[in-house]
Enzyme design. Structure first.
Site, PDB file in Angstrom:
ATOM      1  CE  LYS A 178      -3.980   1.944   2.668  1.00 53.79           C
ATOM      2  NZ  LYS A 178      -4.558   1.780   4.168  1.00 53.79           N
ATOM      3  CB  SER A 227      -8.169   3.493   2.975  1.00 55.50           C
ATOM      4  OG  SER A 227      -7.159   2.907   4.006  1.00 55.50           O
ATOM      5  CB  SER A 239      -8.049   0.747   5.995  1.00 49.69           C
ATOM      6  OG  SER A 239      -8.847   1.888   5.790  1.00 49.69           O
TER       7      SER A 239
END
Lengths: 490, 94
Positions: free
Chosen positions: A80, A155, A179
């Site tokens: 990420k 996210s 997330s």
């Protein structure tokens, strides 16, 4: 079956038996990215093939010379884009960090390098991890591999989509209020939020420091255990990292859960839960019972207060953490500012997107004179009550089971203009972060053609029993084997 | 609880954000709705409850104060929008 479709443990076996090389595997994943990335847009950036080839070759050479290969050795993976990678741009999907190149590695990046994994790219996310759909990225909208018209969740939406679409064998995400788990549920993959303090946060760009935690997104539970074993452990560079020995989590994957006590918190099945999701999650709980678990309903009365408490605490911490983006030492600086305060204000206003500004405003308000007691302090006290619900439940139960998200993936744009409706998407995942405990989301079937996630929650540092139950369910249900079609109108 | 335009401007200044008139209006409305929702917390009596800032039983984690390698000046400056003579350059302050 193509190499890019396989799991870490399947690929490791092939590499060990010398049936495939690391170079062949990485080439396969690269070709897959070239084929589907245009549709999915999981990545903010992908690494140059030449660099990847060189690293994969080095792993192959080491193995050919008789070296022992780590279970993750040669495996192509994604991070990420809020996880710092030395010399590789790390943007948080924000304009304010668009050109930021970290001079150091996050501890997890370093640990994965030492395990000889191969970074193929940095994945898209909601800006600064604030969002539940990955629509808040400053760069692109990531699509759900199961239906391109839907969001991948957020996210860590890029990370989950990259694994679901076979553009990476595994990925690391971060989870502040769901997330990792919610996008894993939306994309039909496995996502684990470890206990707060189990995995070092050093080099994770901070959103809400008392809640943030890094964890794996993988194709099955065995891979999850492998990745967790590689990234967990004490780190002197993170003062909130806990000094405990890390077990080999694979040892828990026995398939045997007879007598395990699982509580079903009734508040997670209340109003607002989609009928299809309820049906699949209840069916999965029935399967756990058939496998020998003792299942019983439990009440966690403060559940409904977790969401408002979370958004106050997380926003307050964010307003403080994001004060560092001032255009002085790194990040975007506005061109037209003649004095320092104007420079701060213009750099931040031009650099941050609207959700980030909204949470900074909310957090600043909640911490400001006159409102601190009513909002921030109140939320911290409610956090104690939410945590108390879990402490009481875990006196009686080994695990808790619930949905990961109240619905399956929603359509792109559907909730973009309604922040409160978007916040509601985190209602089943947020209490876990407030309590700091571990939780895993794993696929438990489909509703409206989209994956449904079963969420299992464990005691603090109880990742072992958590993975044990997840593995037993996964092996009996088999939903982890389904692959998305990558269809839908964009 | 309604957030006035003046509140929005005050919080924006504290946050070092420069908002357009449109943003002030929008954030005023959205923050009012969000804070009204947060008002739900007042239903709970928390007089006897102590706050939880984080969940670990850790306090004051210290290390020995020993010199050790760090990133050098060049690396520390590599992301600076503007630099001069090994320093971060900003607009005139005084």
């Amino acid at each position: 079956m193509e190499l890019y479709e396989k799991t870490i443990h399947e690929l490791h076996e092939l590499i060990e038996k010398k049936e495939i090389t690391g170079v062949e595997l990485n080439k396969s994943v690269y070709e897959r990215i070239a084929q589907v990335e245009e549709k999915i847009k999981a990545y903010v950036l992908t690494m140059d093939w030449e660099q990847v080839l060189q690293k994969a070759q080095a792993v192959d050479d080491m193995f050919a010379r008789g070296g022992k290969i780590h279970p993750l050795g040669g495996i192509p993976m994604a991070l990420k884009d809020n996880i710092c990678t030395k010399g590789v741009r790390t943007t948080c999907s924000s304009k304010i960090l668009e050109n930021f190149v970290p001079p150091y590695d996050a501890t997890v990046s370093q640990k994965l390098s030492e395990s000889h994994t191969i970074l193929v790219g940095k994945t898209n996310m909601d800006e600064f991890a604030m969002g539940s759909s990955t629509e808040n990225s400053a760069f692109s909208i990531t699509r759900n591999p199961w239906n391109l018209e839907c969001v991948p969740g957020g996210s860590s939406g890029g990370a989950a989509a990259s694994v679901a679409a076979d553009e990476a064998v595994f990925a690391l995400g971060s989870d502040t209020g769901g997330s990792i788990r919610q996008p894993a549920a939306f994309c039909g993959v496995v996502g684990l939020k470890p206990t707060y303090g189990l995995v070092s946060r050093y080099g994770l760009i901070a959103y809400a420091s008392s809640l943030d935690q890094i964890g794996p997104i993988t194709k099955d539970v065995t891979d999850c255990a492998l990745v967790l074993s590689a990234i967990a452990g004490h780190d002197p560079k993170d003062s909130t990292s806990v000094n405990k020995p890390v077990p080999d989590y694979r040892n828990f994957l026995t398939g045997e859960i007879k007598g395990m006590k699982i509580g079903i918190p009734r508040e997670y099945f209340g109003e607002g839960l989609d009928g299809g999701v309820r049906e699949k999650v209840l069916a999965a709980i029935g399967d756990l019972e058939k496998l020998g678990a003792e299942v019983e309903e439990v009440s966690m009365p403060h559940t409904e207060y977790a969401l408002p408490a979370y958004y106050l605490i997380a926003s307050a911490e964010a307003s403080s953490n994001l004060a560092r983006y001032d255009g002085v030492r790194y990040g975007y600086r506005s061109k037209d500012a003649s004095d320092i305060v104007t420079m701060f204000k213009k750099s931040r206003s031009e650099g941050f997107g609207s959700e980030v500004k909204r949470r900074i405003m909310l957090g600043t308000y909640a911490l400001s004179t006159g409102y601190y007691d009513a909002y921030y302090l109140k939320a911290l006290k409610v956090r104690t009550l939410v945590k108390g619900d879990f402490d009481r439940a875990f006196e009686k139960y080994d695990l808790l089971a619930a949905p990961t998200s109240p619905s399956v993936a929603f359509r792109t744009g559907e909730k973009r203009d309604d922040p409160l409706a978007m916040y509601m998407m985190d209602v089943c995942t947020i209490p876990i972060n407030l309590a700091g405990i571990p939780a895993i989301s794993l696929p438990c079937g489909f509703s409206e053609g989209l994956p449904v996630g079963l969420q299992l929650m464990g005691k603090a540092f109880g990742e072992g029993p958590l993975l044990k139950a997840a593995y037993a369910y996964e092996q009996s249900a088999g939903f982890h084997l389904a692959k998305p079609t990558l269809n839908g109108e964009v | 609880m309604a957030i006035s335009k003046k509140d929005v401007e005050h919080v924006a200044l504290l946050s070092r954000l420069d908002l357009t008139e449109e943003e002030k209006h929008l954030y005023g409305e959205q923050l009012s709705a969000i804070l009204a929702f947060m008002g739900k917390l007042q239903e709970l009596n928390t007089d006897e409850i102590s706050p939880t800032a984080h969940i670990l039983p850790l306090q004051n984690v210290l290390r020995k104060d020993m010199p050790r390698p760090s990133i050098d000046q060049g690396e520390a400056l590599q992301n600076a929008p503007l630099q001069e003579k090994g320093m971060f350059r900003v607009p005139r302050i005084v």
